[in-house]
Design an enzyme around this catalytic site. Structure first.
Site, short mmCIF file in Angstrom:
data_model
loop_
_atom_site.label_atom_id
_atom_site.label_comp_id
_atom_site.label_asym_id
_atom_site.label_seq_id
_atom_site.Cartn_x
_atom_site.Cartn_y
_atom_site.Cartn_z
N GLY A 6 30.13 -18.21 4.79
CA GLY A 6 30.40 -18.64 3.44
C GLY A 6 30.69 -17.51 2.48
O GLY A 6 31.44 -16.57 2.80
N GLU A 44 34.53 -23.54 -1.84
CA GLU A 44 34.80 -24.21 -0.57
C GLU A 44 33.99 -23.53 0.54
O GLU A 44 34.45 -22.56 1.17
CB GLU A 44 36.29 -24.18 -0.26
CG GLU A 44 36.70 -25.06 0.92
CD GLU A 44 36.43 -26.54 0.68
OE1 GLU A 44 36.19 -27.23 1.68
OE2 GLU A 44 36.46 -26.99 -0.47
N PRO A 76 28.78 -18.78 -9.14
CA PRO A 76 29.93 -19.55 -8.66
C PRO A 76 29.86 -21.01 -9.09
O PRO A 76 28.77 -21.58 -9.28
CB PRO A 76 29.82 -19.44 -7.13
CG PRO A 76 28.82 -18.35 -6.87
CD PRO A 76 27.90 -18.35 -8.05
N GLY A 77 31.03 -21.59 -9.23
CA GLY A 77 31.12 -23.03 -9.41
C GLY A 77 31.20 -23.68 -8.03
O GLY A 77 30.47 -23.30 -7.12
N THR A 78 32.09 -24.66 -7.90
CA THR A 78 32.26 -25.34 -6.62
C THR A 78 33.15 -24.52 -5.70
O THR A 78 34.37 -24.45 -5.90
CB THR A 78 32.87 -26.74 -6.83
OG1 THR A 78 32.01 -27.50 -7.69
CG2 THR A 78 33.03 -27.46 -5.50
N TYR A 129 17.16 -27.15 -7.34
CA TYR A 129 18.08 -26.02 -7.15
C TYR A 129 18.38 -25.33 -8.47
O TYR A 129 18.35 -24.09 -8.56
CB TYR A 129 19.38 -26.55 -6.52
CG TYR A 129 20.44 -25.50 -6.29
CD1 TYR A 129 20.29 -24.55 -5.29
CD2 TYR A 129 21.61 -25.49 -7.06
CE1 TYR A 129 21.28 -23.60 -5.07
CE2 TYR A 129 22.59 -24.55 -6.84
CZ TYR A 129 22.43 -23.60 -5.84
OH TYR A 129 23.41 -22.66 -5.63
#
EC number: 1.1.1.304
Length: 258
Positions: A13, A189, A185-187, A155
């Site tokens: 990731g 991948e 970070p946002g969303t 979270y």
């Protein structure tokens, strides 16, 4: 002499992208992750070797302070330098606020908060007591550390804590030439994000609504990739960020404004 960076949760990731980016920047990279991520770590190291980088893998459970201290000592002994600590390891267990269990809360705080704090403490000790030199500490926060999110109460609480620890450590360590920052970070991948979306569907949120929340609400349309976050970490690890400390910098395409 090459500088050395240690990245927790560095096998997959965002952590994998950070490991590769810092290796491309010319740093020795110490990839740390759980033992069961050995295969993923070896794949990452192979890719780093292919472009002339230098990386090793050390199994590490960030919940255990003594393991972090020993791993940093081993990294220093191997490379003769230790310059950048990236506390990237983290987990997110999705559940409604009313249904958060004690186990879910404890698991996330153990990894996301204790793991970050232990990593900061061990890195600062090495920077100050052994090397007597400056250093960079870079922590994984989140936009969930900037504002509360539905179904991510536990979270979010951990990431708010990371932001607070970042600000506190930055003030206490500045006199030693150590900067402390975090990335939010946002969303992105990643496999973890896909798991979050699947869990939200289980909780009754439609795929369309989930996508609207995570992907379609930001000013810049498109998918944030791990490399986008790694670019920020690269900057924070470099001399270009000498006078930046105590900041939690958002990478979300324009969703949260702070």
């Amino acid at each position: 002499m090459r500088r050395t960076a240690l990245i927790t949760g560095g096998a997959r990731g965002i952590g994998e992208a950070i490991s590769k980016r810092l290796a491309k920047d010319g740093l020795n990279v110490v990839i740390c992750d759980l033992q069961n991520q050995n295969k993923a770590a070896m794949k990452t190291i192979q890719e780093i070797n292919q472009f002339g980088g230098n990386a090793v893998f050390y199994p590490l459970d960030v919940r255990v302070k003594s393991q972090i201290e020993k791993t940093i000592d081993n990294a220093y002994e191997k490379f003769g330098t230790f310059d950048v600590m990236v506390n990237n390891a983290g987990i997110c267990l999705v559940n409604s606020f009313a249904d958060i269990t004690e186990d879910e809360l404890e698991k996330q705080w153990a990894v996301n908060v204790k793991g970050v704090l232990f990593g900061m403490q061990a890195a600062a000790r090495k920077f100050k007591d052994v090397q007597n030199r400056t250093g960079r500490i870079i922590n994984a926060a989140s936009i969930s550390g900037q504002l509360g999110m539905p179904n991510q109460g536990a979270y979010c609480s951990t990431k708010f804590a990371v932001k607070a620890l970042t600000q506190t450590a930055a003030q206490e360590l500045a006199a030693d030439g150590i900067t402390v920052n975090s990335y939010c970070p946002g969303t992105v991948e990643t496999e973890m994000q896909r798991g979050i979306l699947e869990k939200e569907v289980e909780l009754g949120i439609s795929k369309e609504e989930s996508r609207k929340i995570h992907y379609d609400s930001s000013a810049i349309k498109g998918t944030i990739m791990p490399d986008d976050v790694a670019g920020l970490v690269s900057f924070l690890a470099s001399s270009n960020s000498n006078f930046i400390t105590g900041q939690s910098i958002i990478v979300d395409g324009g969703l949260v404004y702070r």
